[in-house]
Design a protein around this motif. Structure first.
Motif, mmCIF file in Angstrom:
data_model
loop_
_atom_site.group_PDB
_atom_site.id
_atom_site.type_symbol
_atom_site.label_atom_id
_atom_site.label_comp_id
_atom_site.label_asym_id
_atom_site.label_seq_id
_atom_site.Cartn_x
_atom_site.Cartn_y
_atom_site.Cartn_z
ATOM 1 N N THR A 66 0.837 -1.208 0.000
ATOM 2 C CA THR A 66 0.000 0.000 0.000
ATOM 3 C C THR A 66 0.869 1.254 0.000
ATOM 4 O OG1 THR A 66 -1.744 -1.146 1.213
ATOM 5 C CG2 THR A 66 -1.784 1.266 1.285
ATOM 6 N N TYR A 67 1.865 1.290 0.875
ATOM 7 C CA TYR A 67 2.746 2.458 0.930
ATOM 8 C C TYR A 67 3.453 2.657 -0.404
ATOM 9 C CZ TYR A 67 6.631 5.522 2.043
ATOM 10 O OH TYR A 67 7.527 6.538 2.013
ATOM 11 N N GLU A 69 -9.870 5.134 -4.114
ATOM 12 C CA GLU A 69 -11.110 4.363 -4.221
ATOM 13 C C GLU A 69 -11.003 3.281 -5.293
ATOM 14 O OE1 GLU A 69 -15.894 5.035 -5.122
ATOM 15 O OE2 GLU A 69 -14.523 6.762 -5.046
ATOM 16 N N SER A 70 -10.442 3.642 -6.448
ATOM 17 C CA SER A 70 -10.353 2.666 -7.540
ATOM 18 C C SER A 70 -9.296 1.599 -7.271
ATOM 19 C CB SER A 70 -10.040 3.385 -8.861
ATOM 20 O OG SER A 70 -8.776 4.015 -8.782
ATOM 21 N N THR A 71 -8.263 1.956 -6.514
ATOM 22 C CA THR A 71 -7.163 1.016 -6.268
ATOM 23 C C THR A 71 -7.437 0.095 -5.083
ATOM 24 O OG1 THR A 71 -5.608 2.660 -7.114
ATOM 25 C CG2 THR A 71 -4.678 0.832 -5.850
ATOM 26 N N PHE A 72 -8.014 0.651 -4.019
ATOM 27 C CA PHE A 72 -8.153 -0.122 -2.772
ATOM 28 C C PHE A 72 -9.604 -0.454 -2.414
ATOM 29 C CE2 PHE A 72 -4.286 2.480 -2.375
ATOM 30 C CZ PHE A 72 -3.348 1.459 -2.269
ATOM 31 N N PHE A 114 -3.791 3.502 7.524
ATOM 32 C CA PHE A 114 -5.244 3.660 7.589
ATOM 33 C C PHE A 114 -5.922 2.864 6.465
ATOM 34 C CE2 PHE A 114 -9.118 6.158 6.513
ATOM 35 C CZ PHE A 114 -9.786 6.043 7.730
ATOM 36 N N ILE A 115 -5.347 2.958 5.271
ATOM 37 C CA ILE A 115 -5.897 2.232 4.126
ATOM 38 C C ILE A 115 -5.762 0.723 4.332
ATOM 39 C CG2 ILE A 115 -5.563 1.747 1.656
ATOM 40 C CD1 ILE A 115 -4.849 4.746 1.322
ATOM 41 N N ASP A 116 -4.610 0.301 4.892
ATOM 42 C CA ASP A 116 -4.398 -1.133 5.132
ATOM 43 C C ASP A 116 -5.484 -1.727 6.027
ATOM 44 O OD1 ASP A 116 -2.231 -1.857 3.585
ATOM 45 O OD2 ASP A 116 -0.753 -1.172 5.059
ATOM 46 N N GLU A 117 -5.962 -0.928 6.967
ATOM 47 C CA GLU A 117 -6.999 -1.421 7.882
ATOM 48 C C GLU A 117 -8.361 -1.555 7.204
ATOM 49 O OE1 GLU A 117 -7.146 1.230 11.166
ATOM 50 O OE2 GLU A 117 -5.159 0.687 11.942
ATOM 51 N N LYS A 118 -8.595 -0.754 6.150
ATOM 52 C CA LYS A 118 -9.931 -0.676 5.562
ATOM 53 C C LYS A 118 -10.035 -1.190 4.123
ATOM 54 C CE LYS A 118 -11.289 3.263 8.429
ATOM 55 N NZ LYS A 118 -12.332 2.535 9.159
ATOM 56 N N LYS A 119 -8.919 -1.444 3.454
ATOM 57 C CA LYS A 119 -8.942 -1.758 2.013
ATOM 58 C C LYS A 119 -9.725 -3.039 1.720
ATOM 59 C CE LYS A 119 -4.511 -4.202 2.078
ATOM 60 N NZ LYS A 119 -3.086 -4.100 1.844
ATOM 61 N N GLN A 120 -10.375 -3.042 0.554
ATOM 62 C CA GLN A 120 -11.146 -4.195 0.095
ATOM 63 C C GLN A 120 -10.397 -4.972 -0.991
ATOM 64 O OE1 GLN A 120 -14.163 -4.863 1.564
ATOM 65 N NE2 GLN A 120 -13.713 -3.093 2.875
ATOM 66 N N LYS A 121 -9.470 -4.303 -1.679
ATOM 67 C CA LYS A 121 -8.747 -4.915 -2.794
ATOM 68 C C LYS A 121 -7.496 -4.104 -3.082
ATOM 69 C CE LYS A 121 -10.968 -2.053 -6.296
ATOM 70 N NZ LYS A 121 -11.538 -1.967 -7.644
ATOM 71 N N ILE A 122 -6.664 -4.568 -4.000
ATOM 72 C CA ILE A 122 -5.579 -3.779 -4.585
ATOM 73 C C ILE A 122 -5.636 -4.009 -6.091
ATOM 74 C CG2 ILE A 122 -3.094 -3.481 -4.830
ATOM 75 C CD1 ILE A 122 -2.730 -4.167 -1.964
ATOM 76 N N GLU A 123 -6.025 -2.949 -6.812
ATOM 77 C CA GLU A 123 -6.166 -3.053 -8.266
ATOM 78 C C GLU A 123 -5.894 -1.672 -8.853
ATOM 79 O OE1 GLU A 123 -9.529 -4.269 -11.623
ATOM 80 O OE2 GLU A 123 -10.024 -4.274 -9.498
ATOM 81 N N ILE A 124 -4.822 -1.511 -9.599
ATOM 82 C CA ILE A 124 -4.451 -0.206 -10.146
ATOM 83 C C ILE A 124 -5.152 -0.006 -11.487
ATOM 84 C CG2 ILE A 124 -2.562 1.266 -10.919
ATOM 85 C CD1 ILE A 124 -0.756 -0.263 -8.990
ATOM 86 N N LEU A 125 -6.028 1.006 -11.549
ATOM 87 C CA LEU A 125 -6.797 1.302 -12.755
ATOM 88 C C LEU A 125 -6.455 2.706 -13.266
ATOM 89 C CD1 LEU A 125 -10.259 0.047 -11.443
ATOM 90 C CD2 LEU A 125 -8.706 -1.211 -12.951
ATOM 91 N N GLU A 126 -6.879 3.006 -14.488
ATOM 92 C CA GLU A 126 -6.712 4.343 -15.032
ATOM 93 C C GLU A 126 -7.642 5.311 -14.294
ATOM 94 O OE1 GLU A 126 -4.656 5.631 -17.446
ATOM 95 O OE2 GLU A 126 -3.640 3.694 -17.274
ATOM 96 N N THR A 133 0.023 12.258 6.837
ATOM 97 C CA THR A 133 1.272 11.860 6.174
ATOM 98 C C THR A 133 1.058 10.602 5.348
ATOM 99 O OG1 THR A 133 2.061 10.453 7.987
ATOM 100 C CG2 THR A 133 2.593 12.810 8.115
ATOM 101 N N VAL A 134 1.969 10.374 4.411
ATOM 102 C CA VAL A 134 1.855 9.210 3.531
ATOM 103 C C VAL A 134 1.885 7.918 4.345
ATOM 104 C CG1 VAL A 134 2.862 8.025 1.540
ATOM 105 C CG2 VAL A 134 2.981 10.522 1.685
ATOM 106 N N GLU A 135 2.746 7.860 5.355
ATOM 107 C CA GLU A 135 2.851 6.668 6.191
ATOM 108 C C GLU A 135 1.549 6.401 6.947
ATOM 109 O OE1 GLU A 135 6.105 4.831 9.275
ATOM 110 O OE2 GLU A 135 5.620 6.964 9.468
#
Length: 614
Positions: free
Chosen positions: A523-524, A564-567, A588-600, A581-583
């Motif tokens: 994620t980072y 939103e589109s990625t996580f 925060f995202i790691d705790e809540k993410k549903q997926k990892i998918e990089i889109l346009e 901060t980025v860290e």
């Protein structure tokens, strides 16, 4: 000379323990017995305020030695510089700084004996006190300047210098043996050394130590020990002023009463009307004493309306330190009072020049700098000011801090800073410098205010609600052309003065965020790659998304859409405020993410969203 009398009363109060003047003298004797020094040998004291600080200080004088007080918050490099420059035979310190002292000791090219207050064995070796006679011209103390414009210099003061201040204060009867004060400010600085330690002990007054440096502990001690004279710096009074007037402004009736008291202008009446405010400070305050920097005039006036007497003075380390102060019954708010007895003040080319018994002997090991500091027998303070028709002194600025613009206009940065601090509470600290031939502001916001007001675009808020509003009222050559928001406090001395010589380096460091170990998470890495491509800046774990990376409203919307589109989670700008901060955001995202998918990026979706400039 400066002597402590064997009185049957309390001299010091520390952590609830009362130490009498007789006990104080006995402890000074004990400390004197462990020192094996010759007259004019130097001894350093590197510790927080505590009774042992005073024991050691007067013990050195008993042996006709020279004290070298050092800021207990000094870094190893700063400590090394001072010890290497002054070459003291001994150094007193506490457990808090033991490791630092022992580390520096190994780097010195001479041997120095170290005493840790908590570990001293007074029975191990006793050196008898040989009779030594002190003369007024003998060196008493070397105080290192706080260094607002460069490397600190060792200011040499003799007993005559110190006595000139003590006798002048004693003569106007501003305090006596029945008074008590708090040791809030560190003794290593000339202002508290004189007014919080030497003068009270000379008069037979009582000094109360804080358990912790906090507003609450100050207020608790004021009440418990019925403190009569509060000695502080403008930052302390600004803090109390804010707390009091936050409450006053919440109550319409009290606001009306305050305005009436301001119009009536009767301190005795105000003291009765605002008794509850006086009770907060213990109910026994005779004077608020302010020094170390210029006190805001409006704050002084407000305290006067509340029924307090506020006495402002002026001085420098090189003048022992007092040059002038307001006589208690002839106070002129806004001025720093009249020169003390035996001190001559004159103004030449707007600069304040001083002559008298209070003026220092010279700078240690700096003969040429000492010569340059004097003109026709007068010490050149470097401060700008004027004397009114009644002989009261007013400070208008600092010569070395004046900014000269390419058009020849002279700018006092402190004047602009004070206007912004007074009118915009979102700004906690500000420094004005010259950058790219125009005025440039370095701003440290009050993040509590930012959070309380749910400000989602800090950059735009500062730009339009602070800088632009200030510029609308300023003359053309005093307008601010650019600014940088920073997320750490500005470099300051212990008494709160901005260390202006460090500002350019500080700004470069803020623009070049320090490297920190990066999280080893996907994620980072994804966030970092995106932000570096978007901003063309280097991204670090503690890079602030808005302050360091400069994401504006559109940039934030695009970033949130990418998240939103990625996580697979929908965040808003408030989430960015709470995880700035980025860290932090990556965790925060790691705790809540549903997926990892990089889109346009869906630009149509982004551009359809409203942009906030609040």
């Amino acid at each position: 000379m400066i002597n402590i009398k064997p009185l049957e009363k309390t001299a010091l109060i520390h952590k609830g323990q009362e130490i009498s003047y007789i006990s104080l003298l006995e402890n000074i004797k004990k400390y004197s017995n462990i020192l094996d020094i010759k007259p004019e040998d130097k001894v350093a004291i590197f510790s927080e305020n505590r009774p042992e600080w005073i024991y050691a200080f007067f013990a050195v004088w008993e042996k006709c030695g020279v004290n070298v007080p050092i800021d207990f918050m000094s870094s190893e490099d700063e400590l090394f510089y001072i010890l290497n420059d002054s070459k003291p035979a001994y150094i007193f310190t506490s457990k808090n700084n033991k490791e630092k002292v022992l580390s520096v000791k190994l780097k010195l090219d001479y041997d120095i004996k170290v005493f840790i207050f908590e570990e001293i064995d007074f029975s191990s070796q006793i050196f008898e006190n040989k009779e030594c006679k002190k003369l007024e011209e003998d060196l008493a103390v070397i105080l290192y300047t706080s260094g607002t414009t460069g490397q600190p210099k060792g200011v040499m003061l003799n007993y005559k210098n110190l006595l000139s201040n003590i006798k002048s204060i004693e003569k106007v009867e501003i305090a006596n043996s029945q008074d008590s004060t708090l040791a809030i400010l560190p003794f290593h600085h000339s202002y508290p050394l004189m007014v919080s330690m030497l003068i009270p002990l000379h008069l037979g007054a009582t000094i109360v130590f804080l358990d912790e440096l906090s507003p609450q502990d100050i207020l608790d001690k004021l009440k418990k020990y019925k403190i009569t004279i509060l000695i502080g710096v403008p930052r302390l009074y600004a803090l109390f002023h804010k707390r009091i007037f936050d409450k006053i402004n919440e109550d319409f009736f009290i606001k009306i009463v305050f305005k009436l008291c301001k119009k009536i202008n009767n301190q005795a009446l105000s003291k009765i009307v605002f008794k509850r405010v006086h009770d907060i400070f213990g109910g026994n305050i005779k004077y608020f004493v302010s020094g170390g920097a210029k006190l805001d005039l409006d704050i002084a006036k407000d305290f006067q309306v509340l029924g307090f007497k506020i006495i402002e003075g002026y001085g420098l380390t090189e003048t022992s330190p007092i040059v002038s102060f307001n006589p208690p019954y002839e106070i002129k708010l806004g001025s720093v009072g009249k020169p003390i007895e035996g001190v001559q003040v004159k103004i030449e080319d707007d600069e304040i020049l001083v002559k008298g018994d209070n003026v220092f002997v010279g700078y240690l090991n700096k003969i040429e700098e000492t010569k340059k500091a004097f003109k026709n027998g007068y010490f050149m303070t470097g401060d700008l000011g004027y004397l009114d028709e009644d002989g009261y002194l007013y400070i208008t600025g600092r010569k070395k801090e004046i900014i000269v613009l390419p058009n020849g206009k002279n700018i006092n940065p402190e004047e602009i800073e004070n206007i912004i601090l007074k009118n915009f509470d979102i700004v906690k600290e500000i420094a004005v410098i010259q950058k790219d031939n125009q005025l440039f502001a370095i701003i440290y916001p009050d993040f509590e205010v930012v959070k309380k007001r749910n400000i989602v675009n800090l950059e735009e808020t500062i730009k339009w609600n602070v800088i632009d509003k200030y510029n609308q009222t300023a003359v053309s050559y005093k307008k601010i052309g650019g600014f940088k928001i920073v997320n750490t406090e500005l470099p300051k001395t212990r008494l709160g003065k901005i260390r202006r010589f460090m500002l350019n380096q500080f700004l470069e460091k803020q623009e070049r965020t320090a490297v920190k170990e990066e999280p080893k998470t996907q994620t980072y890495s994804i966030l970092k790659e995106y932000l570096e491509k978007y901003t063309n800046l280097s991204v670090y774990p503690d890079s602030h998304i808005e302050i360091d990376l400069g994401l504006d409203s559109l940039g934030k919307i695009e970033f949130l859409t990418f998240i939103e589109s990625t996580f697979g989670i929908k965040l808003d700008e408030k989430d960015l405020i709470e995880n700035p901060t980025v860290e932090k955001l990556s965790y925060f995202i790691d705790e809540k993410k549903q997926k990892i998918e990089i889109l346009e990026i869906d630009w149509k979706k982004i551009l359809s969203q409203p942009v906030s400039f609040e």
